[in-house]
Scaffold this active site. Sequence first.
Site, PDB file in Angstrom:
ATOM      1  N   SER A  35     -22.011  47.157  -0.873  1.00  0.00           N
ATOM      2  CA  SER A  35     -23.088  46.247  -0.474  1.00  0.00           C
ATOM      3  C   SER A  35     -24.182  46.982   0.275  1.00  0.00           C
ATOM      4  O   SER A  35     -23.990  48.084   0.803  1.00  0.00           O
ATOM      5  CB  SER A  35     -22.535  45.131   0.424  1.00  0.00           C
ATOM      6  OG  SER A  35     -21.496  44.461  -0.223  1.00  0.00           O
TER       7      SER A  35
HETATM    8  N1  SAH Z   1     -17.035  46.200   0.439  1.00  0.00           N
HETATM    9  C1  SAH Z   1     -16.674  47.125  -0.612  1.00  0.00           C
HETATM   10  C2  SAH Z   1     -17.332  46.811  -1.944  1.00  0.00           C
HETATM   11  C3  SAH Z   1     -17.165  45.443  -2.393  1.00  0.00           C
HETATM   12  S1  SAH Z   1     -17.687  45.106  -4.057  1.00  0.00           S
HETATM   13  C4  SAH Z   1     -17.014  48.525  -0.177  1.00  0.00           C
HETATM   14  O1  SAH Z   1     -17.439  48.689   0.957  1.00  0.00           O
HETATM   15  O2  SAH Z   1     -16.836  49.468  -0.960  1.00  0.00           O
HETATM   16  C5  SAH Z   1     -16.653  43.717  -4.333  1.00  0.00           C
HETATM   17  C6  SAH Z   1     -15.229  44.092  -4.647  1.00  0.00           C
HETATM   18  O3  SAH Z   1     -14.490  42.891  -4.845  1.00  0.00           O
HETATM   19  C7  SAH Z   1     -15.052  44.901  -5.931  1.00  0.00           C
HETATM   20  O4  SAH Z   1     -14.396  46.088  -5.610  1.00  0.00           O
HETATM   21  C8  SAH Z   1     -14.171  44.001  -6.803  1.00  0.00           C
HETATM   22  O5  SAH Z   1     -13.267  44.740  -7.593  1.00  0.00           O
HETATM   23  C9  SAH Z   1     -13.461  43.158  -5.779  1.00  0.00           C
HETATM   24  N2  SAH Z   1     -12.924  41.878  -6.237  1.00  0.00           N
HETATM   25  C10 SAH Z   1     -13.452  41.008  -7.138  1.00  0.00           C
HETATM   26  N3  SAH Z   1     -12.668  39.922  -7.256  1.00  0.00           N
HETATM   27  C11 SAH Z   1     -11.618  40.097  -6.407  1.00  0.00           C
HETATM   28  C12 SAH Z   1     -10.465  39.318  -6.076  1.00  0.00           C
HETATM   29  N4  SAH Z   1     -10.231  38.129  -6.636  1.00  0.00           N
HETATM   30  N5  SAH Z   1      -9.621  39.805  -5.150  1.00  0.00           N
HETATM   31  C13 SAH Z   1      -9.824  41.015  -4.562  1.00  0.00           C
HETATM   32  N6  SAH Z   1     -10.884  41.793  -4.846  1.00  0.00           N
HETATM   33  C14 SAH Z   1     -11.782  41.345  -5.736  1.00  0.00           C
END
Ligand code: SAH
Length: 210
Positions: free
Chosen positions: A61
């Site tokens: 993000s």
């Molecule tokens: N905050 C993270 C990036 C988040 S991007 C960082 O600092 O790197 C959002 C993430 O949510 C992605 O990695 C995606 O794979 C994950 N995601 C999507 N749906 C999800 C779910 N149902 N449960 C857990 N993770 C999920």
Amino acid sequence: MDFTRQRYRLVRLLRETHAIKREIVENAFLAVRREEFIPLEYHNYAYENNPLPIGYDATISQPSTIANMIEAAGVSSGEKVLEVGSGRGYLLALLSDIVGPEGKVFGIELVPQLAEISRAKLKKYSNIQVTDGDGWYGLEAEAPFDVIIVSAAAKKIPDKLIAQLRPGGRVVVPVNYLMAQKMMLITKKEDGSYTEETIGLYSFVPLRSR
Ligand code: SAH
């Protein structure tokens, strides 16, 4: 390559624009190297205030968005925090620094490869634990939490996460609204009911299921 100057410049911008409000949050942003949590080809962009691709359809993000989420939740020293969708672990590292040795940080990530990459990067942080799984259901085994931060867009308010808060606990979650997501701060009261506040409009990758 040393990005110290770029890191300080970004933190100054986040302070001036009031994304960062507290010193404890400022110190975390100064301590954690964002380039460690993004693929090598994007290292030169690590301290732009922008989201970046991290593989597997995920993005890290925008720093100002992350700061807004941390500040809205009021994450503090000693707290127990869960991040849903922890990706490569950048926010986990910031949270670890903020809660300190008395606190504990849990991440749950749907894509096992991302969870694995984050575990390798986060070895030096003894108060972080990353689990593979669908975070829509939270992390029952470790509940209750003081704070839950959801890093992907939810279709609706996630009741199961609110259930895993202690009284006084907070969930920060982007919830689909028209073409974007409204960031919601949900605060659980002593009687189990909760209040909702909208913090702003943002754009997130969707929360998926397996
Ligand atoms: N905050 C993270 C990036 C988040 S991007 C960082 O600092 O790197 C959002 C993430 O949510 C992605 O990695 C995606 O794979 C994950 N995601 C999507 N749906 C999800 C779910 N149902 N449960 C857990 N993770 C999920």
